[in-house]
Design a protein around this motif. Sequence first.
Motif, PDB file in Angstrom:
ATOM      1  N   HIS A 116       0.838  -1.204   0.000  1.00  0.00           N
ATOM      2  CA  HIS A 116       0.000   0.000   0.000  1.00  0.00           C
ATOM      3  C   HIS A 116       0.873   1.254   0.000  1.00  0.00           C
ATOM      4  O   HIS A 116       0.522   2.255  -0.614  1.00  0.00           O
ATOM      5  CB  HIS A 116      -0.928   0.002   1.207  1.00  0.00           C
ATOM      6  N   ARG A 117       2.005   1.172   0.689  1.00  0.00           N
ATOM      7  CA  ARG A 117       2.949   2.305   0.673  1.00  0.00           C
ATOM      8  C   ARG A 117       3.466   2.542  -0.746  1.00  0.00           C
ATOM      9  O   ARG A 117       3.534   3.679  -1.215  1.00  0.00           O
ATOM     10  CB  ARG A 117       4.103   1.985   1.619  1.00  0.00           C
ATOM     11  N   GLN A 118       3.804   1.440  -1.441  1.00  0.00           N
ATOM     12  CA  GLN A 118       4.292   1.537  -2.817  1.00  0.00           C
ATOM     13  C   GLN A 118       3.204   2.072  -3.745  1.00  0.00           C
ATOM     14  O   GLN A 118       3.461   2.948  -4.576  1.00  0.00           O
ATOM     15  CB  GLN A 118       4.780   0.168  -3.309  1.00  0.00           C
ATOM     16  N   ARG A 119       1.980   1.580  -3.621  1.00  0.00           N
ATOM     17  CA  ARG A 119       0.885   2.048  -4.480  1.00  0.00           C
ATOM     18  C   ARG A 119       0.586   3.523  -4.236  1.00  0.00           C
ATOM     19  O   ARG A 119       0.283   4.266  -5.167  1.00  0.00           O
ATOM     20  CB  ARG A 119      -0.388   1.236  -4.237  1.00  0.00           C
ATOM     21  N   ALA A 120       0.655   3.960  -2.976  1.00  0.00           N
ATOM     22  CA  ALA A 120       0.427   5.374  -2.671  1.00  0.00           C
ATOM     23  C   ALA A 120       1.523   6.241  -3.297  1.00  0.00           C
ATOM     24  O   ALA A 120       1.247   7.316  -3.841  1.00  0.00           O
ATOM     25  CB  ALA A 120       0.369   5.589  -1.164  1.00  0.00           C
ATOM     26  N   TYR A 121       2.767   5.752  -3.240  1.00  0.00           N
ATOM     27  CA  TYR A 121       3.879   6.482  -3.876  1.00  0.00           C
ATOM     28  C   TYR A 121       3.649   6.584  -5.383  1.00  0.00           C
ATOM     29  O   TYR A 121       3.817   7.656  -5.972  1.00  0.00           O
ATOM     30  CB  TYR A 121       5.201   5.769  -3.583  1.00  0.00           C
ATOM     31  N   GLU A 122       3.260   5.473  -5.994  1.00  0.00           N
ATOM     32  CA  GLU A 122       3.012   5.478  -7.433  1.00  0.00           C
ATOM     33  C   GLU A 122       1.872   6.432  -7.793  1.00  0.00           C
ATOM     34  O   GLU A 122       1.930   7.126  -8.808  1.00  0.00           O
ATOM     35  CB  GLU A 122       2.701   4.061  -7.926  1.00  0.00           C
TER      36      GLU A 122
END
Length: 138
Positions: free
Chosen positions: A44-50
């Motif tokens: 979820h951290r990665q998706r939010a960054y993307e």
Amino acid sequence: MEEQHEDLPTQTVAGVEYLSCEYCGTPVSQLGTRTPRKYCKQSHRQRAYEARRRKKEIKEAVKEAKREAEAAAQARAPRKFPVLPQVDPALLRAKVATLPPDPPAARPAVIPAAPAPAPRPTLRPGTSGFPTLWETEQ
């Protein structure tokens, strides 16, 4: 904990207040952390960054499209100043020929080349170039 992190969303589960995941909104456990966790999973951290990065790219693309549209509109708009008429090249040459010559300061200065250096004396084979003790006595 809520005084320090007022900007993060919170949820109350079983009477305990948890911070919510910024991506999916589920409660995030804060046990064993010094700083508050914003996401429940690394994915979820990665998706939010993307998503943030994509949002930035879209903003830049919109700005570029606006700039291009403004440039195209300016190119289509009538000019503020009229276009100067074409000048006959022969007439222009005649005008230039009647102008006074350039002052001396405007002309490029011709600087003479530096003289070539004098040739260096060559040493005899087997000598170092410094006088030896027996050469100075003679």
